[in-house]
Design a protein around this motif. Structure first.
Motif, short mmCIF file in Angstrom:
data_model
loop_
_atom_site.label_atom_id
_atom_site.label_comp_id
_atom_site.label_asym_id
_atom_site.label_seq_id
_atom_site.Cartn_x
_atom_site.Cartn_y
_atom_site.Cartn_z
N ARG A 145 -29.35 -0.38 26.37
CA ARG A 145 -30.43 0.25 25.60
C ARG A 145 -29.88 0.96 24.36
O ARG A 145 -30.47 0.88 23.28
CB ARG A 145 -31.20 1.24 26.48
N VAL A 146 -28.76 1.66 24.52
CA VAL A 146 -28.16 2.35 23.37
C VAL A 146 -27.67 1.34 22.33
O VAL A 146 -27.89 1.51 21.13
CB VAL A 146 -27.01 3.28 23.83
N GLN A 147 -27.04 0.27 22.80
CA GLN A 147 -26.55 -0.76 21.88
C GLN A 147 -27.71 -1.38 21.11
O GLN A 147 -27.61 -1.59 19.89
CB GLN A 147 -25.78 -1.83 22.68
N GLN A 148 -28.80 -1.68 21.79
CA GLN A 148 -29.97 -2.28 21.14
C GLN A 148 -30.57 -1.31 20.12
O GLN A 148 -30.96 -1.72 19.02
CB GLN A 148 -31.02 -2.68 22.18
N ALA A 149 -30.63 -0.03 20.48
CA ALA A 149 -31.16 0.97 19.54
C ALA A 149 -30.30 1.04 18.29
O ALA A 149 -30.82 1.13 17.17
CB ALA A 149 -31.26 2.33 20.22
N MET A 150 -29.00 1.01 18.45
CA MET A 150 -28.12 1.06 17.27
C MET A 150 -28.28 -0.18 16.40
O MET A 150 -28.26 -0.09 15.18
CB MET A 150 -26.65 1.20 17.71
N ARG A 151 -28.48 -1.33 17.02
CA ARG A 151 -28.64 -2.59 16.25
C ARG A 151 -29.95 -2.62 15.48
O ARG A 151 -30.02 -3.22 14.41
CB ARG A 151 -28.56 -3.79 17.18
N PRO B 137 -32.10 6.20 22.96
CA PRO B 137 -32.97 6.52 24.11
C PRO B 137 -32.45 7.73 24.87
O PRO B 137 -31.25 7.99 24.92
CB PRO B 137 -32.88 5.25 24.97
N HIS B 138 -33.38 8.46 25.44
CA HIS B 138 -33.02 9.61 26.27
C HIS B 138 -32.66 9.11 27.66
O HIS B 138 -33.15 8.08 28.11
CB HIS B 138 -34.17 10.60 26.35
N SER B 139 -31.80 9.86 28.33
CA SER B 139 -31.40 9.48 29.67
C SER B 139 -31.58 10.66 30.62
O SER B 139 -31.12 11.76 30.32
CB SER B 139 -29.94 9.03 29.69
N ARG B 140 -32.22 10.40 31.73
CA ARG B 140 -32.37 11.43 32.77
C ARG B 140 -31.16 11.44 33.70
O ARG B 140 -31.08 12.26 34.59
CB ARG B 140 -33.64 11.18 33.56
#
Length: 112
Positions: A74-80, A86-89
């Protein structure tokens, strides 16, 4: 509609990978703690408490390991895509789990 993706700065990609590996190391540490508790800690006064404490460590390790790769992705996709990270619980789950395991262990030591 085509999504616009671009390669993020390699330093951010490597930082994301290091974070993923830190989650995996944490899971391995919890797993080792669970095995060590079960194999090396003498039984507590409460029957089954050693097994319960070990299973708590192993269960938390399983959760951390299972969540780490989807979080990395998810973090990699957000950076791309230039989206917000994304927030993480998981941080709250991990901290709460460790606190509960520590309180359980402390109670067992006090009772025993």
């Amino acid at each position: 509609m085509e999504s616009s993706e671009q390669e993020p700065d390699y330093r951010f990609t490597l930082a994301n990978e290091r974070t993923f590996l830190a989650w995996i190391r944490t899971a391995l540490g919890l797993l080792a703690a669970g095995v060590a508790v079960r194999q090396l800690v003498p039984p507590f006064a409460v029957p089954g408490a050693t097994t319960g404490l070990a299973l708590g460590c192993i269960g938390l390790a399983s959760v951390v390991a299972a969540v780490s790769f989807p979080r990395w992705r998810r973090v990699q996709q957000a950076m791309r895509t230039g989206a917000p990270l994304p927030h993480s619980r998981m941080i709250v789950v991990l901290a709460s789990g460790v606190v509960l395991l520590a309180l359980f262990a402390a109670a067992l030591v006090i009772v025993g």
